[in-house]
Design a protein around this motif. Structure first.
Motif, PDB file in Angstrom:
ATOM      1  N   PHE A 100       0.816  -1.215   0.000  1.00  0.00           N
ATOM      2  CA  PHE A 100       0.000   0.000   0.000  1.00  0.00           C
ATOM      3  C   PHE A 100       0.846   1.260   0.000  1.00  0.00           C
ATOM      4  N   GLY A 101       0.485   2.196  -0.840  1.00  0.00           N
ATOM      5  CA  GLY A 101       1.075   3.525  -0.795  1.00  0.00           C
ATOM      6  C   GLY A 101       0.091   4.483  -0.151  1.00  0.00           C
ATOM      7  N   THR A 102       0.410   5.760  -0.197  1.00  0.00           N
ATOM      8  CA  THR A 102      -0.511   6.759   0.359  1.00  0.00           C
ATOM      9  C   THR A 102      -1.300   7.372  -0.785  1.00  0.00           C
ATOM     10  N   PRO A 103      -2.612   7.191  -0.767  1.00  0.00           N
ATOM     11  CA  PRO A 103      -3.384   7.731  -1.887  1.00  0.00           C
ATOM     12  C   PRO A 103      -3.754   9.202  -1.686  1.00  0.00           C
ATOM     13  N   GLU A 107      -8.647  30.574 -15.815  1.00  0.00           N
ATOM     14  CA  GLU A 107      -7.569  29.577 -15.684  1.00  0.00           C
ATOM     15  C   GLU A 107      -8.185  28.263 -15.272  1.00  0.00           C
ATOM     16  N   GLU A 108      -7.651  27.184 -15.817  1.00  0.00           N
ATOM     17  CA  GLU A 108      -8.223  25.858 -15.562  1.00  0.00           C
ATOM     18  C   GLU A 108      -7.114  24.880 -15.215  1.00  0.00           C
ATOM     19  N   TYR A 109      -7.318  24.093 -14.181  1.00  0.00           N
ATOM     20  CA  TYR A 109      -6.313  23.098 -13.787  1.00  0.00           C
ATOM     21  C   TYR A 109      -6.951  21.729 -13.606  1.00  0.00           C
ATOM     22  N   SER A 110      -6.264  20.711 -14.141  1.00  0.00           N
ATOM     23  CA  SER A 110      -6.648  19.314 -13.908  1.00  0.00           C
ATOM     24  C   SER A 110      -5.724  18.755 -12.838  1.00  0.00           C
ATOM     25  N   VAL A 111      -6.284  18.043 -11.915  1.00  0.00           N
ATOM     26  CA  VAL A 111      -5.495  17.540 -10.795  1.00  0.00           C
ATOM     27  C   VAL A 111      -5.571  16.016 -10.771  1.00  0.00           C
ATOM     28  N   TYR A 112      -4.405  15.361 -10.789  1.00  0.00           N
ATOM     29  CA  TYR A 112      -4.404  13.896 -10.746  1.00  0.00           C
ATOM     30  C   TYR A 112      -4.713  13.400  -9.342  1.00  0.00           C
ATOM     31  N   THR A 113      -5.541  12.365  -9.260  1.00  0.00           N
ATOM     32  CA  THR A 113      -5.781  11.674  -7.990  1.00  0.00           C
ATOM     33  C   THR A 113      -5.787  10.169  -8.262  1.00  0.00           C
ATOM     34  N   HIS A 114      -5.796   9.388  -7.198  1.00  0.00           N
ATOM     35  CA  HIS A 114      -5.814   7.923  -7.347  1.00  0.00           C
ATOM     36  C   HIS A 114      -7.235   7.435  -7.573  1.00  0.00           C
ATOM     37  N   ALA A 115      -7.738   7.703  -8.756  1.00  0.00           N
ATOM     38  CA  ALA A 115      -9.107   7.293  -9.097  1.00  0.00           C
ATOM     39  C   ALA A 115      -9.169   6.979 -10.579  1.00  0.00           C
ATOM     40  N   GLY A 116     -10.171   6.210 -10.949  1.00  0.00           N
ATOM     41  CA  GLY A 116     -10.329   5.781 -12.336  1.00  0.00           C
ATOM     42  C   GLY A 116     -10.416   6.960 -13.286  1.00  0.00           C
ATOM     43  N   PRO A 117     -10.042   6.734 -14.561  1.00  0.00           N
ATOM     44  CA  PRO A 117      -9.950   7.836 -15.512  1.00  0.00           C
ATOM     45  C   PRO A 117     -11.305   8.438 -15.877  1.00  0.00           C
ATOM     46  N   ALA A 118     -11.346   9.780 -15.893  1.00  0.00           N
ATOM     47  CA  ALA A 118     -12.520  10.466 -16.413  1.00  0.00           C
ATOM     48  C   ALA A 118     -12.636  10.180 -17.900  1.00  0.00           C
ATOM     49  N   MET A 119     -13.856  10.204 -18.400  1.00  0.00           N
ATOM     50  CA  MET A 119     -14.079  10.112 -19.840  1.00  0.00           C
ATOM     51  C   MET A 119     -15.074  11.192 -20.219  1.00  0.00           C
ATOM     52  N   ALA A 120     -15.178  11.427 -21.523  1.00  0.00           N
ATOM     53  CA  ALA A 120     -16.193  12.380 -21.981  1.00  0.00           C
ATOM     54  C   ALA A 120     -17.517  11.980 -21.347  1.00  0.00           C
ATOM     55  N   ILE A 123     -17.815   7.982  -3.888  1.00  0.00           N
ATOM     56  CA  ILE A 123     -17.162   8.164  -2.589  1.00  0.00           C
ATOM     57  C   ILE A 123     -15.953   7.237  -2.497  1.00  0.00           C
ATOM     58  N   LEU A 124     -14.772   7.838  -2.327  1.00  0.00           N
ATOM     59  CA  LEU A 124     -13.541   7.057  -2.224  1.00  0.00           C
ATOM     60  C   LEU A 124     -13.076   6.995  -0.778  1.00  0.00           C
ATOM     61  N   ASP A 125     -12.647   5.817  -0.369  1.00  0.00           N
ATOM     62  CA  ASP A 125     -12.044   5.674   0.951  1.00  0.00           C
ATOM     63  C   ASP A 125     -10.756   6.487   0.976  1.00  0.00           C
ATOM     64  N   ARG A 126     -10.623   7.335   1.991  1.00  0.00           N
ATOM     65  CA  ARG A 126      -9.494   8.263   2.008  1.00  0.00           C
ATOM     66  C   ARG A 126      -8.159   7.572   2.280  1.00  0.00           C
ATOM     67  N   ARG A 127      -8.188   6.336   2.789  1.00  0.00           N
ATOM     68  CA  ARG A 127      -6.913   5.689   3.120  1.00  0.00           C
ATOM     69  C   ARG A 127      -6.460   4.629   2.119  1.00  0.00           C
ATOM     70  N   ARG A 128      -7.430   4.017   1.398  1.00  0.00           N
ATOM     71  CA  ARG A 128      -7.052   2.976   0.440  1.00  0.00           C
ATOM     72  C   ARG A 128      -7.546   3.281  -0.973  1.00  0.00           C
ATOM     73  N   ALA A 129      -8.253   4.409  -1.125  1.00  0.00           N
ATOM     74  CA  ALA A 129      -8.746   4.865  -2.434  1.00  0.00           C
ATOM     75  C   ALA A 129      -9.777   3.930  -3.061  1.00  0.00           C
ATOM     76  N   THR A 130     -10.360   3.061  -2.264  1.00  0.00           N
ATOM     77  CA  THR A 130     -11.432   2.199  -2.763  1.00  0.00           C
ATOM     78  C   THR A 130     -12.713   3.010  -2.914  1.00  0.00           C
ATOM     79  N   GLN A 131     -13.401   2.821  -4.034  1.00  0.00           N
ATOM     80  CA  GLN A 131     -14.739   3.420  -4.110  1.00  0.00           C
ATOM     81  C   GLN A 131     -15.664   2.575  -3.246  1.00  0.00           C
ATOM     82  N   VAL A 132     -16.101   3.134  -2.131  1.00  0.00           N
ATOM     83  CA  VAL A 132     -16.899   2.334  -1.191  1.00  0.00           C
ATOM     84  C   VAL A 132     -18.337   2.167  -1.673  1.00  0.00           C
ATOM     85  N   ASN A 133     -18.742   2.973  -2.629  1.00  0.00           N
ATOM     86  CA  ASN A 133     -20.121   2.836  -3.135  1.00  0.00           C
ATOM     87  C   ASN A 133     -20.144   2.448  -4.611  1.00  0.00           C
TER      88      ASN A 133
END
Lengths: 313, 725
Positions: free
Chosen positions: B139-142, B345-358, B634-644
């Motif tokens: 496990f890393g830190t998500p 100004e617009e910024y995209s921010v990477y997180t540990h979650a599945g890829p956005a799509m159109a 909703i993502l679990d803040r410690r393991r990045a699992t989508q709990v729902n």
């Protein structure tokens, strides 16, 4: 899915015997159990189908109350002449399709909906692990009372109503006042009630009384959803004065939670909106919300107030 | 090419323009063309197939000897595979093959990341085998939120790459916005937030792959871009594109998430190759939520100035959002109104979650939530009715006409609270509005450079078949083509059969940007126009000879005509408008919002079939209500699992949550192409959340600036907070 032995018992004795070892699971409609098996949260060696046992499907009127068979459906219960809190709680549960098959016994014995408990990738406290992941994780739908060890909320709609009306749970071995039926995680973290292996809920008894009652719940969605807070209230009124009260909170603790604090505010008082409000606030005063569920402390009193007013007016 | 005069506009506002139409094309249907079929209520041709369950979707395809493949998805994000052991899984009954996506040592960035896929004789065997794979995770830190990912101490989602990336193309600076705002009579500031929404198509992503005896490959795919899937599949199977055929007879929703072959398609092809059997791979609902696409979140900081007479002086917008491991988290604002000075100004921010799509109008529901709420806040600051304020800042007569119509239908003047909030009782009522827009006029070729075409076959028995490769993801393409061809030929729509969803048919369009109908419709009209001419020439149609009689005189089996799509030529407006008016009830004690009524006025050029047009509006509004009030990954803040990652806690509006929706199909003659069609799929879902939020403010007198507007946020807002989480 793990292979299992499927038992169709012909009698309660057979069912009890088949369910006596730890690897067996009792099934009524299977609404909850099949879900758990698909998630591999439950992996029974043996599934004992109570539907093959005759009976337990009727609501019997006795001279001092009702005997509700454990296999009575929520739809039957909702349409019955039992006290208003019970029929309303049954009628609010799930969806019409589920209410047509889900049973009273199954509703009382269903397992928690906690998303960590239901996720096979999380070996949580309730599944034999060492951590309740909700405590420092995602807990917006979790408990705000008795949540120090494991923060599940009890999922039954019907239980708070039965508790408000002082029902008795009858098993193949004994009669249990519903007040003593559910257990807190501090006592047993791996189960939600006192049932032993091989013990089967056969009916629920509700006494007839002059108490008037109501059930109210709040949820995020009007379609199929679990309550964020619920409340069942039974009042013994003398004119406009509350002589006695039983206040039960649902969806806020690992058990349906009797609130003596709320009751104390009501007993002996003329029932007004103000006093109902005060009872609501008193009932939630001792709450210990987690990071994301403090809103229950606000919604709870409002919902309880409405339940009190509709029980008494 | 020929110059003609044509009437454009809408009822009460028609003018004549000159356009140059391509050779051999009919003149566009304009504001005064008498039409028999077009614009009427025509039931969806395949409706009975769908409601009786006879329509075959990809998941319904069952081939002889077919295997079922299941994917093992990472249950956590920000993890790494320490050990991967498939030996027990491969020894299980029925297992025929494994294909590994990520082996030992590889990072698993998000919940759902594909580890491997296993094919077995039955679905249950494949599921069991996947469950028997042993994986040791490190496990890393998500980072699961924009705020967390922006901290200086945050771990990088991609090694050596900043989490925060500017979308440089989106940067705007026009006419000194700071000065314009500073000098304005009123300065307004607000921050709006929107959540991540998953596509949640009713039909999951899936592919069935079969290698044929001649070495060719046939795919059945739940896709919105048959030719893209063909191109991807040809590359994957190392075959020329001509040797790959892709079929999608019916598709249960796409919303932008089904453009590519995808890991499930790769798994199906690889396992079919390996095992020599056809293979079906369909995502689970967990796979859908975590890997099947999502709409990025947003945090939008707005600052604007308004003059004393209610004119916008300038606006400054800075947005951050996360599309998980994908970029593209933009917000489509400012728009619609006249902004004399703009900073963006617009910024995209990477997180540990599945890829956005159109996702149905990418960037727009989030951008318009901020924009249209901000417009209301600016109106309030200068004491103007929000409708009046909008009129002062937009001179497009199409908006003015639609606003007036919507306002009249909801009772804006009579029923809106002149002072927001107040009134007795716990349940407060309010009205709100918001506008929308879209850009689609249809095109004549796809992104491979291939020109769209429609073939029509008329047989001697009088039957007419319209043929085009485009898939229908639920919009009603079959019915639209039947209406267009029926109108041109003088037949009834039910006399036309339509064959679509197959790369063996004439070139079709990808279902993106609301482009299929306005791209393919005009080609169908061209084909019908030419067919009619031909039947007249060879068989004497007209002059008392009916279609059936004429067809009997056809020599040979059938007449085949192909019509091509020409580039667009004229235009009255280059965009569609639209607006929605909403009535809500808000319980100030429990924080519950209930939407009671939505009036949705929407134009999209010529209305071809009024029923499917209205159906698009109702669908868009429903999805918009769901976005406004319920949906939230909703993502679990410690393991990045989508709990729902299910349909129990990932809440979508159900029947009981959908109010009275009044769709108003606003017909506009636009002369952009021979049908006058514009794209409709996307605009009706854009303004709904903003209109609801504005109605909530009118009901309770405070703003909820964060989606979804759940009871906890309403109560927080009422308690004096910002309505943020």
């Amino acid at each position: 899915m793990k292979n299992f032995e499927y038992v169709l018992p012909g009698s309660l004795e057979e069912a009890s015997k088949a369910a006596a070892d730890g690897g067996a699971k009792l099934k009524a409609a299977g609404v909850d159990l099949l879900d758990e098996m698909k998630n591999t949260v439950a992996t029974p060696d043996k599934v004992v189908n109570l539907l093959s046992v005759g009976g337990m499907r009727e609501i019997v009127r006795t001279k001092d109350g009702w005997r509700v068979g454990a296999l009575v459906t929520l739809a039957q219960l909702a349409d019955s002449r039992l006290p208003a809190a019970i029929t309303a709680a049954a009628g609010e549960a799930a969806t019409p399709q589920i209410r047509n098959v889900a049973t009273v016994g199954g509703n009382l014995c269903q397992r928690p909906r906690c998303w960590y408990y239901r996720n096979r990738a999380y070996a949580c406290l309730r599944k034999g692990g060492t951590v309740c992941y909700a405590l420092e994780g995602e807990n917006r739908y979790h408990a705000i009372f008795h949540n120090d060890a494991c923060a599940i909320v009890h999922p039954s709609n019907v239980a708070p109503a039965l508790l408000a009306l002082g029902a008795t749970v009858v098993t193949n071995r004994r009669s249990i006042p519903i007040e003593e039926f559910f257990v807190l995680p501090s006592d047993h973290v791996d189960r939600e009630n006192v049932l032993e292996d091989g013990e089967i809920v056969t009916e629920v008894q509700v006494a007839q009384s002059r108490w008037s009652s109501a059930y109210r719940e709040e949820r995020e969605r009007d379609s199929f959803d679990w309550a964020t807070v619920s409340a069942a209230v039974a009042l013994r009124m003398d004119g406009a004065v509350v002589k006695d009260a039983r206040v039960v909170l649902g969806a806020v603790a690992p058990v349906p939670l009797r609130s003596k604090e709320g009751e104390r505010v009501l007993i002996g008082q003329r029932l007004t909106e103000k006093i109902a409000q005060a009872a609501g606030e008193a009932a939630f005063k001792g709450a210990t919300p987690l990071s994301d569920n403090a809103y229950k402390r606000l919604v709870g009193p409002a919902n309880l107030k409405r339940a009190i007013l509709s029980a008494g007016l | 090419m020929g110059k003609i005069k044509t009437k454009v506009g809408f009822r009460g506002n028609v003018k004549e323009i000159e356009v140059t139409i391509p050779d051999h094309e009919p003149a566009p249907w304009d504001a005064e063309t008498p039409l028999k079929v077009v614009g009427t209520d025509v039931p969806r041709l395949e409706a009975s197939l769908k409601v009786t369950g006879r329509a075959k979707y990809t998941a319904d395809i069952h081939l002889h000897g077919m295997l079922i493949a299941k994917i093992l998805h990472a249950p956590y994000g920000a993890a790494r595979i320490k050990k991967l052991d498939v030996s027990a899984a491969e020894a299980m009954p029925g297992v025929r093959g494994t294909t590994v996506f990520k082996g030992e040592g590889r990072p698993l960035l998000y919940h759902g990341d594909e580890i491997l896929a296993i094919a077995a004789d039955t679905e249950e065997q494949a599921e069991d085998a996947v469950a028997a794979v042993k994986v040791d995770y490190e496990f890393g830190t998500p980072v699961t939120t924009v705020e967390a990912a922006m901290k200086a101490s945050a771990p990088s989602v991609f090694e050596g790459k900043e989490n925060v990336q500017e979308n440089k193309k989106a940067r705007i600076r026009q006419n000194d916005p700071e000065k314009a705002i500073q000098e304005a009579a009123k300065i307004i500031e607000a921050t709006y937030e929107t959540q991540v929404q998953t596509h949640s198509c009713l039909e999951p992503h899936g592919v069935v792959a079969r290698f044929n005896e001649d070495g060719s490959l046939t795919l059945w795919a739940s896709t919105q871009a048959l030719f893209q899937v063909r191109s991807d599949a040809a590359a994957q199977a190392k075959l020329p594109q001509q040797k790959v055929r892709v079929i999608a007879e019916h598709v249960g929703g796409g919303f932008g998430s089904k453009f590519a072959l995808g890991p499930f398609g790769i798994a199906a092809i690889e396992l079919a190759k390996k095992t020599g059997h056809p293979v079906k791979c369909v995502l689970t609902r967990e796979g859908e939520h975590t890997t099947g696409g999502n709409r990025p979140s947003s945090i939008q900081k707005m600052r604007g100035g308004v003059t004393r007479d209610g004119k916008i002086a300038g606006v400054s917008v800075t947005t951050h959002g996360t599309g998980g491991v994908a970029g593209g988290a933009g917000c489509a604002n400012p728009a619609v109104y006249h902004f004399p000075a703009v900073h963006k100004e617009e910024y995209s921010v990477y997180t540990h979650a599945g890829p956005a799509m159109a996702f149905r109008a990418p960037g727009h529901p989030q951008g318009f939530f901020a924009l249209e709420c901000f417009i209301d806040e600016m109106a309030e600051a200068v004491g103007l009715d929000p409708l009046e304020f909008r009129k002062r800042n937009c001179d497009n007569e199409l908006y003015h006409a639609e606003w007036d119509l919507g306002a009249q239908k909801i009772g804006w003047k009579e029923r809106r609270n002149t002072v927001a909030g107040g009134g007795p009782g716990a349940v407060k009522r309010g009205l709100g509005m918001a506008s929308t827009l879209w850009y689609q006029k249809g095109g004549w070729k796809d992104w491979f450079g291939q020109r769209y075409a429609v073939e029509i076959v008329a047989t001697r028995d009088g039957a007419v078949e319209v043929r085009n490769a485009s898939q229908d993801i639920g919009t009603g393409l079959r019915t639209l083509l039947a209406c267009i061809v029926a109108e041109e030929l003088g037949l009834r729509p039910e006399e036309i059969s339509v064959k679509i969803g197959d790369t063996d048919l004439p070139r079709g369009a990808p279902s993106g940007g609301s482009q299929v109908s306005p791209s393919i419709g005009p080609a169908a009209r061209n084909a019908a126009f030419q067919l009619k001419k031909k039947v007249r020439e060879v068989a004497g149609l007209g002059d008392g000879v009916t279609w059936k009689e004429a067809c009997r005189r056809i020599e040979g089996e059938a007449l085949r005509v192909t019509g091509e799509r020409s580039p667009n030529y004229g235009e009255y407006k280059d965009k569609v408008a639209g607006c929605q008016f909403v009535e809500v009830e808000v319980n100030v004690e429990t924080g519950r919002i209930r939407v009671k009524k939505v009036v949705a006025v929407q134009d999209a050029g010529k209305v071809i079939d009024k029923l499917t047009f209205e159906s698009q509006i109702v669908g868009g509004v429903t999805q918009g209500i769901s976005y406004a009030l319920f949906e939230n990954r909703i993502l679990d803040r410690r393991r990045a699992t989508q709990v729902n990652a299910d349909f129990i806690s990932y809440k979508i509006a159900g029947a009981a949550d959908v109010p009275e929706i009044v769709p108003i199909a606003f017909d506009v003659a636009n002369a952009v192409n021979n049908c006058g069609m514009m794209g409709l799929g996307e605009p009706p879902t854009i303004p709904t959340a903003a209109a609801i939020a504005n109605a909530v403010h009118n009901a309770i007198g405070v703003r909820v600036r964060s989606l979804p507007m759940t009871p906890d946020k309403v109560l927080t807002a009422l308690a004096g907070g910002e309505g943020r989480k």
